[in-house]
Scaffold this motif. Structure first.
Motif, PDB file in Angstrom:
ATOM      1  N   GLN A  11     -12.842  15.520  -2.634  1.00 20.88           N
ATOM      2  CA  GLN A  11     -13.452  14.186  -2.606  1.00 20.88           C
ATOM      3  C   GLN A  11     -12.810  13.289  -1.534  1.00 20.88           C
ATOM      4  O   GLN A  11     -13.514  12.613  -0.779  1.00 20.88           O
ATOM      5  CB  GLN A  11     -13.278  13.539  -3.981  1.00 20.88           C
ATOM      6  CG  GLN A  11     -13.837  12.132  -4.074  1.00 20.88           C
ATOM      7  CD  GLN A  11     -13.551  11.494  -5.435  1.00 20.88           C
ATOM      8  OE1 GLN A  11     -12.984  12.132  -6.321  1.00 20.88           O
ATOM      9  NE2 GLN A  11     -13.937  10.254  -5.595  1.00 20.88           N
ATOM     10  N   VAL A 166     -14.656   5.602  -4.196  1.00 23.02           N
ATOM     11  CA  VAL A 166     -16.051   5.945  -4.505  1.00 23.02           C
ATOM     12  C   VAL A 166     -16.991   4.890  -3.905  1.00 23.02           C
ATOM     13  O   VAL A 166     -18.021   5.213  -3.298  1.00 23.02           O
ATOM     14  CB  VAL A 166     -16.258   6.045  -6.034  1.00 23.02           C
ATOM     15  CG1 VAL A 166     -17.740   6.124  -6.383  1.00 23.02           C
ATOM     16  CG2 VAL A 166     -15.514   7.254  -6.589  1.00 23.02           C
ATOM     17  N   LEU A 178     -20.547  14.134  -1.712  1.00 27.14           N
ATOM     18  CA  LEU A 178     -19.603  14.392  -2.811  1.00 27.14           C
ATOM     19  C   LEU A 178     -20.135  15.413  -3.805  1.00 27.14           C
ATOM     20  O   LEU A 178     -19.374  16.002  -4.578  1.00 27.14           O
ATOM     21  CB  LEU A 178     -19.239  13.077  -3.524  1.00 27.14           C
ATOM     22  CG  LEU A 178     -18.488  12.060  -2.657  1.00 27.14           C
ATOM     23  CD1 LEU A 178     -18.136  10.826  -3.476  1.00 27.14           C
ATOM     24  CD2 LEU A 178     -17.227  12.674  -2.047  1.00 27.14           C
ATOM     25  N   THR A 183     -12.774  19.299  -6.713  1.00 29.50           N
ATOM     26  CA  THR A 183     -11.574  18.534  -7.041  1.00 29.50           C
ATOM     27  C   THR A 183     -10.707  19.243  -8.077  1.00 29.50           C
ATOM     28  O   THR A 183      -9.489  19.137  -8.038  1.00 29.50           O
ATOM     29  CB  THR A 183     -11.983  17.138  -7.602  1.00 29.50           C
ATOM     30  OG1 THR A 183     -12.674  16.420  -6.584  1.00 29.50           O
ATOM     31  CG2 THR A 183     -10.758  16.335  -8.026  1.00 29.50           C
ATOM     32  N   ARG A 201     -10.689  11.810 -10.987  1.00 27.15           N
ATOM     33  CA  ARG A 201     -12.005  11.688 -10.359  1.00 27.15           C
ATOM     34  C   ARG A 201     -13.002  11.016 -11.317  1.00 27.15           C
ATOM     35  O   ARG A 201     -13.735  10.103 -10.929  1.00 27.15           O
ATOM     36  CB  ARG A 201     -12.520  13.071  -9.943  1.00 27.15           C
ATOM     37  CG  ARG A 201     -13.925  13.038  -9.340  1.00 27.15           C
ATOM     38  CD  ARG A 201     -14.273  14.349  -8.656  1.00 27.15           C
ATOM     39  NE  ARG A 201     -15.657  14.352  -8.180  1.00 27.15           N
ATOM     40  CZ  ARG A 201     -16.082  14.959  -7.088  1.00 27.15           C
ATOM     41  NH1 ARG A 201     -15.241  15.638  -6.338  1.00 27.15           N
ATOM     42  NH2 ARG A 201     -17.352  14.915  -6.731  1.00 27.15           N
ATOM     43  N   ALA A 202     -13.009  11.467 -12.571  1.00 27.20           N
ATOM     44  CA  ALA A 202     -13.939  10.894 -13.557  1.00 27.20           C
ATOM     45  C   ALA A 202     -13.656   9.408 -13.771  1.00 27.20           C
ATOM     46  O   ALA A 202     -14.583   8.595 -13.885  1.00 27.20           O
ATOM     47  CB  ALA A 202     -13.826  11.657 -14.871  1.00 27.20           C
ATOM     48  N   PHE A 205     -15.111   7.340 -10.816  1.00 25.75           N
ATOM     49  CA  PHE A 205     -16.560   7.126 -10.872  1.00 25.75           C
ATOM     50  C   PHE A 205     -16.929   6.174 -12.009  1.00 25.75           C
ATOM     51  O   PHE A 205     -17.809   5.323 -11.854  1.00 25.75           O
ATOM     52  CB  PHE A 205     -17.295   8.462 -11.011  1.00 25.75           C
ATOM     53  CG  PHE A 205     -17.549   9.135  -9.692  1.00 25.75           C
ATOM     54  CD1 PHE A 205     -18.644   8.803  -8.919  1.00 25.75           C
ATOM     55  CD2 PHE A 205     -16.666  10.080  -9.207  1.00 25.75           C
ATOM     56  CE1 PHE A 205     -18.878   9.403  -7.686  1.00 25.75           C
ATOM     57  CE2 PHE A 205     -16.883  10.691  -7.976  1.00 25.75           C
ATOM     58  CZ  PHE A 205     -17.986  10.357  -7.213  1.00 25.75           C
ATOM     59  N   ASP A 212     -21.136  10.714 -10.907  1.00 26.25           N
ATOM     60  CA  ASP A 212     -20.579  11.654  -9.928  1.00 26.25           C
ATOM     61  C   ASP A 212     -21.664  12.661  -9.546  1.00 26.25           C
ATOM     62  O   ASP A 212     -22.126  13.426 -10.394  1.00 26.25           O
ATOM     63  CB  ASP A 212     -19.378  12.368 -10.561  1.00 26.25           C
ATOM     64  CG  ASP A 212     -18.667  13.289  -9.580  1.00 26.25           C
ATOM     65  OD1 ASP A 212     -19.256  13.602  -8.529  1.00 26.25           O
ATOM     66  OD2 ASP A 212     -17.531  13.686  -9.877  1.00 26.25           O
TER      67      ASP A 212
END
Ligand code: ZN
Length: 230
Positions: A11, A166, A178, A183, A201-202, A205, A212
């Motif tokens: 990412q 993001v 993306l 990731t 990552r979660a 977003f 995502d």
């Protein structure tokens, strides 16, 4: 003007690629085949580079794997959850960013390029000392001296949260890229959802208020919308 992006198919480096393409007409990517446990990373790097229309050079560098000690290059178990503050997790690969940026600089030098871009970030960093701004400042000085070339290491994500990163990608209009990235520390697509990288990552977003695209892409095409009733 030209730039070289140190690229992983993840990412952050994909966001850096989009950022670089908005600034320079000739952007090239360098990815390192360092014996990473999940070769899926390099598959993603190829897909993103193709979608972005840039040249990707994959440079072999297997000495880090031979040194061992990291869960990303060996068989150690990747920890679950977010690492405690002040503790360097076993996903750290000592020397990785230093070596990789040196390789990217050598690649750039051979092509007369001085602008280097990397996705290191100290805001959300997982305790990795080689992601910090002072490391990059020192490395830039070493590269300039060691190759007698006026390199600049650009770190557009250094002080951004994952959510801001993001949103930057949305501003750049390349959220679509993306969907092709990777990731997860466990090498899973769809993402495992429990490793530190997936959680970070979660969270990014969620805080950005966006879905995502990787999740949607990895779960397959959505059901077609029902025909409107009359
Ligand atoms: Zn994961």
């Amino acid at each position: 003007m030209s730039a070289v992006v140190l690229f992983s198919g993840g990412q952050d480096s994909t966001t850096c690629l989009a950022w670089a393409q908005a600034r320079w007409s000739n952007v090239q990517c360098v990815a390192i085949d360092y014996g990473q446990r999940h070769i899926i990373e390099l598959d993603c790097a190829r897909k993103v580079a193709t979608a972005a229309g840039v040249n990707l050079a994959i440079v072999p560098c297997d000495s880090l794997r031979a040194l061992g000690g990291s869960s990303l290059t060996g068989t150690l178990t990747v920890p679950s959850g977010v690492p405690a503050a002040g503790i360097i997790p076993n996903t750290f690969v000592p020397g990785r960013n230093l070596m990789f940026l040196t390789i990217a600089a050598a690649f750039a030098f051979q092509r007369g390029i001085t602008e280097l871009v990397t996705g290191v970030c100290q805001t959300d960093f997982s305790g990795y000392p080689d992601c910090r701004a002072d490391t990059m400042t020192a490395l830039q000085a070493a590269l300039r001296a060691g190759m007698d070339s006026p390199f600049t290491i650009h770190t557009p994500l250094m002080f951004l949260t994952k959510a801001q990163s993001v949103l930057l990608m949305r501003e750049l209009g390349r959220l679509d890229l993306l969907a092709l990235t990777h990731t997860c520390y466990n090498g899973k697509i769809p993402p495992c959802g429990i490793c530190p990288a997936c959680l970070l990552r979660a969270k990014g977003f969620a805080e950005a208020g966006l879905a995502d695209p990787l999740i949607a892409a990895s779960l397959g095409p959505a059901e077609p919308p029902a025909a409107p009733s009359r």
